[in-house]
Design a protein around this motif. Structure first.
Motif, PDB file in Angstrom:
ATOM      1  N   GLY A 198      35.912  40.287  28.170  1.00 14.03           N
ATOM      2  CA  GLY A 198      36.563  40.226  29.477  1.00 14.03           C
ATOM      3  C   GLY A 198      37.593  41.293  29.752  1.00 14.03           C
ATOM      4  O   GLY A 198      37.946  41.524  30.902  1.00 14.03           O
ATOM      5  N   THR A 253      42.453  38.329  28.206  1.00 16.75           N
ATOM      6  CA  THR A 253      41.402  37.399  28.609  1.00 16.75           C
ATOM      7  C   THR A 253      41.041  36.541  27.404  1.00 16.75           C
ATOM      8  O   THR A 253      41.319  36.904  26.262  1.00 16.75           O
ATOM      9  CB  THR A 253      40.139  38.137  29.130  1.00 16.75           C
ATOM     10  OG1 THR A 253      39.638  38.991  28.100  1.00 16.75           O
ATOM     11  CG2 THR A 253      40.444  38.945  30.379  1.00 16.75           C
ATOM     12  N   ARG A 310      32.913  33.774  31.236  1.00 10.87           N
ATOM     13  CA  ARG A 310      33.120  33.959  32.685  1.00 10.87           C
ATOM     14  C   ARG A 310      33.842  35.282  32.945  1.00 10.87           C
ATOM     15  O   ARG A 310      33.487  36.039  33.849  1.00 10.87           O
ATOM     16  CB  ARG A 310      33.898  32.793  33.284  1.00 10.87           C
ATOM     17  CG  ARG A 310      33.058  31.534  33.463  1.00 10.87           C
ATOM     18  CD  ARG A 310      33.735  30.490  34.354  1.00 10.87           C
ATOM     19  NE  ARG A 310      35.060  30.109  33.902  1.00 10.87           N
ATOM     20  CZ  ARG A 310      35.320  29.195  32.965  1.00 10.87           C
ATOM     21  NH1 ARG A 310      34.317  28.559  32.379  1.00 10.87           N
ATOM     22  NH2 ARG A 310      36.561  28.895  32.628  1.00 10.87           N
ATOM     23  N   ALA A 311      34.868  35.568  32.134  1.00 11.58           N
ATOM     24  CA  ALA A 311      35.617  36.829  32.298  1.00 11.58           C
ATOM     25  C   ALA A 311      34.719  38.027  32.003  1.00 11.58           C
ATOM     26  O   ALA A 311      34.751  39.030  32.727  1.00 11.58           O
ATOM     27  CB  ALA A 311      36.845  36.836  31.381  1.00 11.58           C
ATOM     28  N   ASP A 365      31.417  38.184  32.252  1.00 12.64           N
ATOM     29  CA  ASP A 365      30.437  38.318  33.335  1.00 12.64           C
ATOM     30  C   ASP A 365      31.067  38.936  34.583  1.00 12.64           C
ATOM     31  O   ASP A 365      30.457  39.777  35.247  1.00 12.64           O
ATOM     32  CB  ASP A 365      29.829  36.949  33.685  1.00 12.64           C
ATOM     33  CG  ASP A 365      28.924  36.411  32.587  1.00 12.64           C
ATOM     34  OD1 ASP A 365      28.543  37.171  31.667  1.00 12.64           O
ATOM     35  OD2 ASP A 365      28.607  35.201  32.644  1.00 12.64           O
ATOM     36  N   ARG A 366      32.296  38.541  34.888  1.00 12.46           N
ATOM     37  CA  ARG A 366      32.968  39.106  36.070  1.00 12.46           C
ATOM     38  C   ARG A 366      33.282  40.575  35.861  1.00 12.46           C
ATOM     39  O   ARG A 366      33.117  41.387  36.787  1.00 12.46           O
ATOM     40  CB  ARG A 366      34.255  38.319  36.372  1.00 12.46           C
ATOM     41  CG  ARG A 366      34.994  38.839  37.588  1.00 12.46           C
ATOM     42  CD  ARG A 366      34.154  38.730  38.857  1.00 12.46           C
ATOM     43  NE  ARG A 366      34.946  39.097  40.017  1.00 12.46           N
ATOM     44  CZ  ARG A 366      34.525  39.918  40.979  1.00 12.46           C
ATOM     45  NH1 ARG A 366      33.297  40.427  40.927  1.00 12.46           N
ATOM     46  NH2 ARG A 366      35.307  40.210  41.989  1.00 12.46           N
ATOM     47  N   LEU A 367      33.710  40.945  34.648  1.00 11.76           N
ATOM     48  CA  LEU A 367      33.977  42.358  34.376  1.00 11.76           C
ATOM     49  C   LEU A 367      32.691  43.163  34.532  1.00 11.76           C
ATOM     50  O   LEU A 367      32.709  44.278  35.069  1.00 11.76           O
ATOM     51  CB  LEU A 367      34.581  42.546  32.985  1.00 11.76           C
ATOM     52  CG  LEU A 367      35.052  43.964  32.677  1.00 11.76           C
ATOM     53  CD1 LEU A 367      36.138  44.425  33.651  1.00 11.76           C
ATOM     54  CD2 LEU A 367      35.560  44.052  31.239  1.00 11.76           C
ATOM     55  N   GLU A 378      30.325  42.533  36.602  1.00 13.29           N
ATOM     56  CA  GLU A 378      30.108  42.690  38.045  1.00 13.29           C
ATOM     57  C   GLU A 378      31.002  43.791  38.615  1.00 13.29           C
ATOM     58  O   GLU A 378      30.570  44.579  39.458  1.00 13.29           O
ATOM     59  CB  GLU A 378      30.408  41.379  38.777  1.00 13.29           C
ATOM     60  CG  GLU A 378      29.419  40.276  38.511  1.00 13.29           C
ATOM     61  CD  GLU A 378      29.867  38.945  39.113  1.00 13.29           C
ATOM     62  OE1 GLU A 378      30.954  38.883  39.726  1.00 13.29           O
ATOM     63  OE2 GLU A 378      29.122  37.965  38.957  1.00 13.29           O
ATOM     64  N   LEU A 379      32.259  43.810  38.160  1.00 13.55           N
ATOM     65  CA  LEU A 379      33.208  44.804  38.656  1.00 13.55           C
ATOM     66  C   LEU A 379      32.906  46.207  38.144  1.00 13.55           C
ATOM     67  O   LEU A 379      33.170  47.193  38.835  1.00 13.55           O
ATOM     68  CB  LEU A 379      34.637  44.426  38.242  1.00 13.55           C
ATOM     69  CG  LEU A 379      35.211  43.173  38.883  1.00 13.55           C
ATOM     70  CD1 LEU A 379      36.493  42.760  38.172  1.00 13.55           C
ATOM     71  CD2 LEU A 379      35.456  43.410  40.363  1.00 13.55           C
ATOM     72  N   LEU A 389      41.179  40.492  38.035  1.00 13.74           N
ATOM     73  CA  LEU A 389      40.950  39.452  37.025  1.00 13.74           C
ATOM     74  C   LEU A 389      42.098  38.448  36.984  1.00 13.74           C
ATOM     75  O   LEU A 389      41.864  37.241  36.822  1.00 13.74           O
ATOM     76  CB  LEU A 389      40.733  40.087  35.655  1.00 13.74           C
ATOM     77  CG  LEU A 389      39.446  40.914  35.513  1.00 13.74           C
ATOM     78  CD1 LEU A 389      39.409  41.618  34.166  1.00 13.74           C
ATOM     79  CD2 LEU A 389      38.205  40.049  35.709  1.00 13.74           C
ATOM     80  N   GLU A 441      41.902  36.187  40.121  1.00 18.06           N
ATOM     81  CA  GLU A 441      40.781  35.247  40.036  1.00 18.06           C
ATOM     82  C   GLU A 441      40.949  34.237  38.902  1.00 18.06           C
ATOM     83  O   GLU A 441      40.067  33.410  38.668  1.00 18.06           O
ATOM     84  CB  GLU A 441      39.467  36.018  39.894  1.00 18.06           C
ATOM     85  CG  GLU A 441      39.147  36.830  41.139  1.00 18.06           C
ATOM     86  CD  GLU A 441      37.843  37.611  41.051  1.00 18.06           C
ATOM     87  OE1 GLU A 441      37.142  37.540  40.018  1.00 18.06           O
ATOM     88  OE2 GLU A 441      37.521  38.298  42.039  1.00 18.06           O
ATOM     89  N   LEU A 453      40.970  34.750  35.698  1.00 20.08           N
ATOM     90  CA  LEU A 453      40.165  35.064  34.520  1.00 20.08           C
ATOM     91  C   LEU A 453      40.953  35.803  33.447  1.00 20.08           C
ATOM     92  O   LEU A 453      40.465  36.015  32.341  1.00 20.08           O
ATOM     93  CB  LEU A 453      38.940  35.897  34.927  1.00 20.08           C
ATOM     94  CG  LEU A 453      38.005  35.192  35.910  1.00 20.08           C
ATOM     95  CD1 LEU A 453      36.990  36.179  36.463  1.00 20.08           C
ATOM     96  CD2 LEU A 453      37.320  34.014  35.236  1.00 20.08           C
TER      97      LEU A 453
END
Length: 122
Positions: free
Chosen positions: A16, A42, A58-59, A61-63, A65-66, A103, A106, A108
């Motif tokens: 993350g 994270t 989750r962190a 996966d979001r990273l 995406e970013l 992050l 959100e 995360l």
């Protein structure tokens, strides 16, 4: 992109708050370096409880995406890290967003200035 920033191409996401990127040091010199995002913490993928492990994915996966693979980002305020082969830096996306801030906003990541980490387990 900022004139004082170093451009880097995202290679892959590690967790993350860490990713690998290619950085061009000269016309014929490019290195791959691990980048830990400055000022955040994270959850750990190999965490102490199921809640931390779930939050870590989750962190991560979001990273991803970013910072999709191949994305050019700016590395700012680059510092040596405690681990050889890794640097710490602020990371700014191609549309000028600060990854740390996203992050944290959100939920995360947490602000982190060093020292002992707070537990992610409840």
């Amino acid at each position: 992109m900022s004139a004082q920033a170093v451009p880097a191409v995202v290679d892959y996401i590690i967790d993350g708050d860490t990713f690998a990127a290619g950085v061009k040091l000269g016309p014929d010199i490019e290195i791959t370096v691990r980048v830990r995002i400055l000022n955040i913490d994270t959850p750990e993928i190999h965490g102490e409880c199921d809640a931390e492990i779930d939050a870590a994915y989750r962190a991560k996966d979001r990273l991803a995406e970013l910072l999709p693979m191949g994305e050019v980002v700016d590395l700012q305020n680059i510092k040596d890290d405690k681990y050889l082969g890794r640097i710490d830096a602020n990371v700014i996306t191609s549309d000028n967003r600060n990854v740390s801030n996203i992050l944290i906003q959100e939920g995360l990541a947490r602000k982190y200035g060093g020292g002992k980490r707070q537990s992610w387990c409840r």
